[in-house]
Design an enzyme around this catalytic site. Structure first.
Site, mmCIF file in Angstrom:
data_model
loop_
_atom_site.group_PDB
_atom_site.id
_atom_site.type_symbol
_atom_site.label_atom_id
_atom_site.label_comp_id
_atom_site.label_asym_id
_atom_site.label_seq_id
_atom_site.Cartn_x
_atom_site.Cartn_y
_atom_site.Cartn_z
ATOM 1 N N TYR A 217 -16.240 3.427 6.278
ATOM 2 C CA TYR A 217 -14.780 3.411 6.460
ATOM 3 C C TYR A 217 -14.418 3.988 7.822
ATOM 4 O O TYR A 217 -13.741 3.345 8.634
ATOM 5 C CB TYR A 217 -14.105 4.202 5.339
ATOM 6 C CG TYR A 217 -12.642 4.486 5.579
ATOM 7 C CD1 TYR A 217 -11.706 3.455 5.556
ATOM 8 C CD2 TYR A 217 -12.185 5.791 5.828
ATOM 9 C CE1 TYR A 217 -10.351 3.713 5.782
ATOM 10 C CE2 TYR A 217 -10.845 6.055 6.053
ATOM 11 C CZ TYR A 217 -9.943 5.020 6.021
ATOM 12 O OH TYR A 217 -8.604 5.270 6.251
ATOM 13 N N ALA B 20 -5.432 -2.376 5.623
ATOM 14 C CA ALA B 20 -6.816 -1.941 5.896
ATOM 15 C C ALA B 20 -7.607 -2.026 4.606
ATOM 16 O O ALA B 20 -7.034 -2.186 3.524
ATOM 17 C CB ALA B 20 -6.814 -0.486 6.385
ATOM 18 N N GLY C 51 0.816 -1.215 0.000
ATOM 19 C CA GLY C 51 0.000 0.000 0.000
ATOM 20 C C GLY C 51 0.850 1.266 0.000
ATOM 21 O O GLY C 51 2.079 1.215 0.123
ATOM 22 N N ASP D 153 -7.664 10.424 10.191
ATOM 23 C CA ASP D 153 -8.264 11.697 10.598
ATOM 24 C C ASP D 153 -9.783 11.669 10.384
ATOM 25 O O ASP D 153 -10.521 12.427 11.013
ATOM 26 C CB ASP D 153 -7.634 12.862 9.812
ATOM 27 C CG ASP D 153 -7.719 12.683 8.302
ATOM 28 O OD1 ASP D 153 -8.184 11.629 7.816
ATOM 29 O OD2 ASP D 153 -7.315 13.626 7.587
#
Ligand SMILES: NC(=O)c1ccc[n+]([C@@H]2O[C@H](COP(=O)([O-])OP(=O)(O)OC[C@H]3O[C@@H](n4cnc5c(N)ncnc54)[C@H](OP(=O)(O)O)[C@@H]3O)[C@@H](O)[C@H]2O)c1
Length: 310
Positions: free
Chosen positions: A139, A75, A10, A117
Site C-alpha cells: 500500500y 485508491a 469512500g 502518512d
C-alpha cells in the site's frame, strides 16, 4: 468552482463531497458502490460512475465534467487488499494518479492528490516533508510512487499526506467508528499503545483541501492534525467524550494485535509547512473529536448512511 471528487463513496470522498457542495458545483465519482441519487440531489451534488482502471475512462470523465479542480481520493486503501493484489494496488495507487495528473495538467485544471502518512516507516516520527520516506508494504510503496508520478506530470498539483477519521457509508471505515460502535455495543476492543498517528476529522480535512486549492498552493504537504497520540489514547479520549466505558479498551502492543500487513509505529508528522501556508495550524485532536461528537448528536452518521440506500 466545478469540482470532481473521485472516491466519493469512500470515507474521505463522501465527507468532502458534502463539505464542498455547500459552496461549489460538485461531481462525485463512484465505481462499485452507487450512491442514492435522492440523497445526492438533496445534498446538492451529482454522482457519476466510472471505473478508473478502464482505459480512456479518466479522459472521458474530464471531457464530460470539465472541472476546475480535481480532488483525487479514489485508491486501493485497504492494506490487506494491497498485499493480496500488488498489481491492482500499483494500477490504482500509482498509475491512475499519473494518468489523471497528466490529463488534468493538459486541461488547465488543478489537482489535489491524496496520499498517506504511511509512506514513512515510523521508526523516527515527527517527519517533515523533507524527510526521506521508506514504505513498509505494498500500500505505502504504491502510494509513494503515486506521489512521485503526480508531481512529475503536474508541477502545479498538491500532494497531501493525510490521516483521518470520520463517518463512512458502511459505518466501519474509520478508527473513530470502530471505537464508537464497539464501545456502544459493550464490546471489548484493543487499543494500540505503541502506534502514533495524527488523524484529522474528514470534514476538517475537506475544508483544509478547499482552502489549499483556493490559495493555489502546490507541492507536497503534510495535512494531519497539529497533535499526535497513540491509537489507545485516541480511543480513551473518544470514550470519555461519548461517556462510554473506557475499561472496554484493552491497552495492547501492535505486535500482539494479529494484523496481517505491517504497520509503521510512529507516524507523527510535522505540519509547519501547512501552518505557514494557511496562517493557522490544523485542528487539534480535541477539536476533531469534539466535532465528531457534535456531528453524532446532529444525526450526521444516519445522513451519511442514506447515501448507500437505493
Ligand atoms: N482512511 C484512512 O485512514 C486513510 C489514511 C491515510 C491516507 N488515506 C488516503 O485517503 C484517500 C481516501 O481514502 P478512504 O479511506 O476514503 O478510501 P476508501 O474508503 O477505501 O474509498 C476508496 C474509494 O476509491 C474508489 N475506487 C476504488 N477503485 C476504483 C476504481 N477502479 N475506479 C474508480 N474509483 C475507485 C472507491 O469507489 P467504489 O467503492 O465505488 O468502488 C471508493 O470510493 C486514499 O487515497 C487513501 O490512500 C486514507
Amino acid at each position: 468552482m466545478r469540482i470532481l471528487v473521485t472516491g466519493a463513496s469512500g470515507l474521505l470522498g463522501i465527507n468532502l463531497a458534502l463539505e464542498a457542495s455547500r459552496a461549489h458545483s460538485v461531481y462525485g465519482l463512484v465505481n462499485d458502490h452507487p450512491l442514492s441519487s435522492a440523497a445526492c440531489s438533496s445534498a446538492g451534488f451529482q454522482v457519476v460512475q466510472a471505473d478508473l482502471l478502464v482505459p480512456g475512462a479518466a479522459q472521458r470523465l474530464l471531457e464530460q465534467i470539465e472541472p476546475d479542480w480535481v480532488i483525487h481520493c479514489a485508491a486501493l486503501a485497504n492494506l490487506d487488499a494491497c498485499e493480496a493484489d500488488p498489481a491492482r494496488a500499483q494500477q490504482l495507487n500509482s498509475e491512475v494518479p499519473r494518468q489523471l495528473a497528466l490529463l488534468v495538467a493538459r486541461s488547465g485544471a488543478r489537482m489535489l492528490h491524496v496520499s498517506t502518512d504511511a509512506v514513512f516507516d515510523g521508526q523516527q516520527g515527527s517527519y517533515s516533508e523533507q524527510d526521506l520516506p521508506n514504505p513498509v508494504g505494498v500500500y505505502s510503496r504504491t502510494k509513494l510512487e503515486g506521489e512521485w508520478a503526480v508531481l512529475a506530470e503536474d508541477s502545479s498539483a498538491i500532494v497531501a499526506r493525510v490521516n483521518l477519521f470520520g463517518y463512512s457509508l458502511s459505518g466501519k471505515r474509520s478508527l473513530g467508528e470502530f471505537f464508537l460502535y464497539n464501545l456502544m455495543a459493550g464490546k471489548q476492543v484493543m487499543g494500540f499503545t505503541d502506534v502514533y498517528f495524527c488523524p484529522l476529522l474528514a470534514n476538517h480535512l475537506a475544508q483544509i483541501f478547499l482552502r489549499m486549492l483556493a490559495l493555489r498552493l502546490n507541492g507536497l504537504f503534510h495535512v494531519v492534525s497539529s497533535e499526535c497520540l497513540t491509537k489507545y489514547d485516541f480511543g480513551m479520549r473518544l470514550a470519555r467524550l461519548f461517556s462510554l466505558p473506557e475499561s472496554l479498551i484493552q491497552p495492547t502492543s501492535v505486535a500482539q494485535g494479529g494484523l496481517k500487513a505491517a504497520r509503521s509505529p510512529n507516524l507523527s508528522l510535522r505540519t509547519d509547512k501547512l501552518t505557514q501556508a494557511l496562517g493557522a495550524p490544523p485542528p487539534s485532536i480535541e477539536t476533531g473529536l469534539e466535532a465528531f461528537y457534535q456531528l453524532y448528536q446532529q444525526g450526521y452518521p444516519a445522513k451519511i448512511r442514506q447515501f448507500s440506500e437505493q
